[in-house]
Design an enzyme around this catalytic site. Structure first.
Site, PDB file in Angstrom:
ATOM      1  N   LYS A  47       0.811  -1.230   0.000  1.00 47.16           N
ATOM      2  CA  LYS A  47       0.000   0.000   0.000  1.00 47.16           C
ATOM      3  C   LYS A  47       0.842   1.278   0.000  1.00 47.16           C
ATOM      4  O   LYS A  47       0.414   2.301  -0.522  1.00 47.16           O
ATOM      5  CB  LYS A  47      -0.930   0.021   1.218  1.00 47.16           C
ATOM      6  CG  LYS A  47      -2.137  -0.868   1.083  1.00 47.16           C
ATOM      7  CD  LYS A  47      -3.026  -0.713   2.309  1.00 47.16           C
ATOM      8  CE  LYS A  47      -4.330  -1.447   2.132  1.00 47.16           C
ATOM      9  NZ  LYS A  47      -5.308  -1.123   3.170  1.00 47.16           N
ATOM     10  N   ASP A  63     -10.258   3.455   2.445  1.00 44.31           N
ATOM     11  CA  ASP A  63     -10.432   2.762   3.731  1.00 44.31           C
ATOM     12  C   ASP A  63     -11.089   3.653   4.790  1.00 44.31           C
ATOM     13  O   ASP A  63     -11.993   3.209   5.516  1.00 44.31           O
ATOM     14  CB  ASP A  63      -9.080   2.273   4.265  1.00 44.31           C
ATOM     15  CG  ASP A  63      -8.561   1.064   3.504  1.00 44.31           C
ATOM     16  OD1 ASP A  63      -9.378   0.280   2.997  1.00 44.31           O
ATOM     17  OD2 ASP A  63      -7.322   0.905   3.428  1.00 44.31           O
TER      18      ASP A  63
END
Ligand code: ATR
Length: 289
Positions: free
Chosen positions: A73, A109
């Site tokens: 990520k 997220d």
């Protein structure tokens, strides 16, 4: 049917074989009759050149985008053409969209967390929250909460220094964020304050196979006024959520956040509203397998 017009997205990560995302997104494509497919794209860890090749490969192979998961990520960020302010603030990209030949990075997220929270009828604006853990998941949760006008967030972590770094990087100066060493005593004391409305577990404590673990000490009762959100979704009802339900607190499982972050990515790729119920059902099916 896969044919010459099938549009592709996928999941860059390692390992990816147990991910629920392919089943979740492919179920959504099928339900909406979209000629799209979501593929697992395993990219080995500690292979920097391969992360770059994978990201550029999305362009070369005509992919419409990808999700990015552990451990890439952060690593994908330097290979993208643009990064959203949210992804930059969180310090991680979980969604790549190919827009007019450019690789654009987002992070869904934090917004996915808040959307799941609101779906569970908790509005964070003006409320106070405890966030346990200070890793990547905690950063997304804290960013989501601060962006939705939460009054105050306390980040509790076993390693205090990590919580302090998170706080100083994410708005400690605003006075809305503070760090606290996580111990059973500090957690119980902080949660007992009547101002606290929300407790979020962002650690892996309670996750399969250590399903008996809980951040909450066994001998203490959880305040019934709390909403308890566990990011863990395997098992769906963690030990922490069982304790929450027993004490009359509201328990929210981690699948809602997984579905919502996926739905937000889905909209970015396709421009079409995501079928949330179909996606959740597909995840539950996978978890039972
Ligand atoms: P992620 O990116 O998924 O958040 P991470 O960066 O590895 O994962 O962070 C995991 C978090 O869970 C950390 O806050 C970690 O605490 P430390 O910073 O002290 O390592 C926390 N964690 C993991 N196992 C834990 C345990 N048994 N008790 C308390 N906290 C734990």
């Amino acid at each position: 049917m896969i044919d010459g017009r099938t549009q592709l997205v996928g999941l860059i990560g390692w390992p990816v074989e147990h991910s629920l995302s392919p089943a979740m997104h492919n179920a959504a494509f099928a339900a909406l009759d979209l000629n799209w497919r979501y593929l697992p794209l395993p990219v080995r860890p500690r292979a920097t050149a391969e992360v770059q090749a994978a990201v550029h490969g999305l362009l070369a192979l005509g992919f419409r985008g990808a999700n990015v998961t552990v451990p890439h990520k952060q690593a994908v960020m330097k290979h993208l053409d643009e990064i959203s302010n949210t992804a930059r603030a969180i310090g991680a990209v979980n969604t790549i969209v190919v827009q007019e030949g450019r690789l654009c990075g987002y992070n869904t997220d934090g917004d996915g967390f808040v959307a799941a929270l609101r779906q569970a009828h908790f509005e964070p604006a003006g409320r106070q929250a405890l966030v346990v853990g200070a890793g990547g998941a905690a950063r997304a949760v804290v960013h989501g909460l601060l962006s939705s006008e939460v009054e105050r967030v306390t980040v509790l972590n076993r390693t205090l220094e990590r919580a302090q770094v998170l706080v100083s990087e994410m708005g400690g100066h605003s006075g809305r964020l503070r760090a606290l060493l996580l111990t059973p005593e500090t957690l119980v004391e902080a949660a007992s304050s009547p101002e606290i409305g929300l407790l979020v577990n962002t650690t892996t404590v309670g996750m399969w196979p250590q399903v008996d673990g809980s951040i909450w000490p066994e001998s203490k009762t959880l305040p019934a006024s709390l909403t308890v959100f566990d990011l863990v979704y395997n098992p769906l009802e963690t030990h922490l959520l069982q304790e929450a339900s027993i004490s009359g607190a509201r328990a929210v499982d981690g699948l809602g956040m997984l579905v919502m972050q996926g739905a937000l990515a889905f909209v970015k790729w396709t421009g079409v509203q995501a079928p949330l119920d179909v996606m959740r059902a597909a995840c539950e099916r996978e978890l039972r397998r």
